[in-house]
Scaffold this active site. Structure first.
Site, PDB file in Angstrom:
ATOM      1  N   SER A 142       0.845  -1.187   0.000  1.00 52.84           N
ATOM      2  CA  SER A 142       0.000   0.000   0.000  1.00 52.84           C
ATOM      3  C   SER A 142       0.880   1.236   0.000  1.00 52.84           C
ATOM      4  O   SER A 142       2.023   1.203   0.485  1.00 52.84           O
ATOM      5  CB  SER A 142      -0.900   0.013   1.248  1.00 52.84           C
ATOM      6  OG  SER A 142      -1.510   1.266   1.440  1.00 52.84           O
ATOM      7  N   TYR A 155      -2.961  -0.416  10.743  1.00 53.94           N
ATOM      8  CA  TYR A 155      -2.787  -0.827   9.347  1.00 53.94           C
ATOM      9  C   TYR A 155      -1.476  -0.282   8.790  1.00 53.94           C
ATOM     10  O   TYR A 155      -0.698  -1.016   8.165  1.00 53.94           O
ATOM     11  CB  TYR A 155      -3.966  -0.321   8.522  1.00 53.94           C
ATOM     12  CG  TYR A 155      -3.910  -0.676   7.060  1.00 53.94           C
ATOM     13  CD1 TYR A 155      -4.331  -1.923   6.605  1.00 53.94           C
ATOM     14  CD2 TYR A 155      -3.456   0.244   6.118  1.00 53.94           C
ATOM     15  CE1 TYR A 155      -4.285  -2.245   5.259  1.00 53.94           C
ATOM     16  CE2 TYR A 155      -3.408  -0.069   4.773  1.00 53.94           C
ATOM     17  CZ  TYR A 155      -3.832  -1.317   4.352  1.00 53.94           C
ATOM     18  OH  TYR A 155      -3.780  -1.625   3.010  1.00 53.94           O
ATOM     19  N   LYS A 159       1.709  -2.410   7.357  1.00 52.14           N
ATOM     20  CA  LYS A 159       2.180  -2.282   5.978  1.00 52.14           C
ATOM     21  C   LYS A 159       3.634  -1.814   5.919  1.00 52.14           C
ATOM     22  O   LYS A 159       4.394  -2.248   5.048  1.00 52.14           O
ATOM     23  CB  LYS A 159       1.274  -1.318   5.206  1.00 52.14           C
ATOM     24  CG  LYS A 159      -0.099  -1.896   4.871  1.00 52.14           C
ATOM     25  CD  LYS A 159       0.001  -3.120   3.986  1.00 52.14           C
ATOM     26  CE  LYS A 159      -1.364  -3.645   3.581  1.00 52.14           C
ATOM     27  NZ  LYS A 159      -1.274  -4.862   2.729  1.00 52.14           N
TER      28      LYS A 159
END
Length: 337
Positions: A142, A155, A159
């Site tokens: 991402s 998150y 990542k």
């Protein structure tokens, strides 16, 4: 290019969202797709999708945060379908909330699924591929792997960890002169069911930070990376390119910008919060959510930047040819003068 027709390809998180779209894309390539996720309804529908597209799909229920479950699923796949050629990690879960509002248990669970799920998938894949001396692993990354934003600390942290982990393992494979490829696909905001089933502590319904792309854009990029795994990274979407470049050039300015706009851009009044959360239990055990989220009307189905990434060599050759022709023409004009 590596043909995926007839190859055994594992997709984690295959029951919905990007993983579901990847499964369909693999089906269109004629692959034998092993679908790993927790939700029975979503997995069953994904297997049907693969078959409709022309491939074959087999379902394997497993929680990717549990290494033993991932290993057991992989062993079954090798016995029932065949040797795994490609392993694609897409599974994740998260919490939309300020960091101070996330409990230790919720943070630990998010990290176990979203980060360790990739670690366990990669370890299992390598354990099976290394004796054969061949294989491909694709990590779904991402833009947030290099640029953190508000309300997504769990998150973003996972990542970031995936990127560092992947770079480390890739260098080990390069040092071994291994024929196993490991590549990372950095995605933009994508219209997936994540925003309907994520654990959210926000007053309003969460949404991707615009511009939003359809999951098929992500799927085409991920499958292309599986077919062309020599590159270290693929960047998908102009917003991803802009975010990653801005982070390199002026990170402090980006900090201030996202501090001012980040929370507002991730919430919408167009839809009421669902109250559903898949952090601890799958949301699609009985209901199939599919690949798309609720933002179809605002999502892009194509990415010019992805097209350029896929056609980089002919584009560069064309530009070089044009430059050479222009230089030759200039020389001839000088000689005539």
């Amino acid at each position: 290019m590596t043909s995926l027709r007839g190859q055994v390809v594992v997709v984690t998180g295959a029951s919905g969202g990007v993983g579901r779209a990847v499964a369909r894309e693999l089906g269109a390539r004629g692959a034998m797709v092993a679908l790993i996720a927790r939700g029975a309804a979503g997995l069953g529908a994904a297997a049907v999708d693969v078959g409709v597209e022309g491939g074959t799909g087999q379902v394997y229920e497993a929680d990717v945060s549990d290494y033993a479950q991932v290993r057991a699923a992989a062993d079954r796949i090798e016995r029932e379908v065949g040797p795994i050629s490609v392993w694609i990690n897409t599974a994740f879960s998260t919490v939309f909330a300020k960091f101070v509002d996330i409990s230790p248990e919720e943070y630990e669970r998010t990290t176990a699924v979203t980060y360790l799920g990739y670690v366990w998938g990669t370890k299992v894949a390598l354990d099976l591929m290394r004796p054969r001396g061949a294989g491909t692993i694709v990590q779904t990354g991402s833009a947030l792997s290099q640029r953190g934003i508000p309300l997504q600390s769990a998150y973003c942290g996972a990542k970031h960890a995936i990127k560092g982990f992947t770079e480390s393992v890739r260098t080990e494979l390069l040092a071994e002169q291994s024929d196993i490829h490991l590549t990372l696909v950095q995605l933009p905001a994508v219209n997936t069911p994540q925003f309907d089933w994520v654990l959210s502590k926000l007053r309003r319904h969460p949404q991707p930070v615009p511009p939003i792309y359809q999951p098929e854009v992500a799927a085409r990029a991920i499958v292309y990376a599986a077919e062309h795994p020599e590159r270290k990274e693929y960047w998908v979407g102009t917003s991803t390119v802009a975010a990653l470049l801005a982070q390199r050039v002026a990170p402090a300015l980006v900090d201030r910008y996202v501090a001012r706009t980040g929370a507002r851009s991730q919430q919408t009044d167009d839809k009421a919060p669902t109250g559903v959360a898949n952090l601890w239990e799958p949301a699609d055990s009985e209901t199939d959510y599919g690949a798309h989220g609720p933002f179809d009307a605002r999502s892009h189905g194509h990415s010019p930047q992805l097209w350029l990434a896929q056609h980089r060599r002919p584009v560069l050759l064309t530009l070089a040819g044009g430059a050479a022709a222009a230089a030759t023409a200039a020389v001839l004009r000088v000689r005539r003068a």
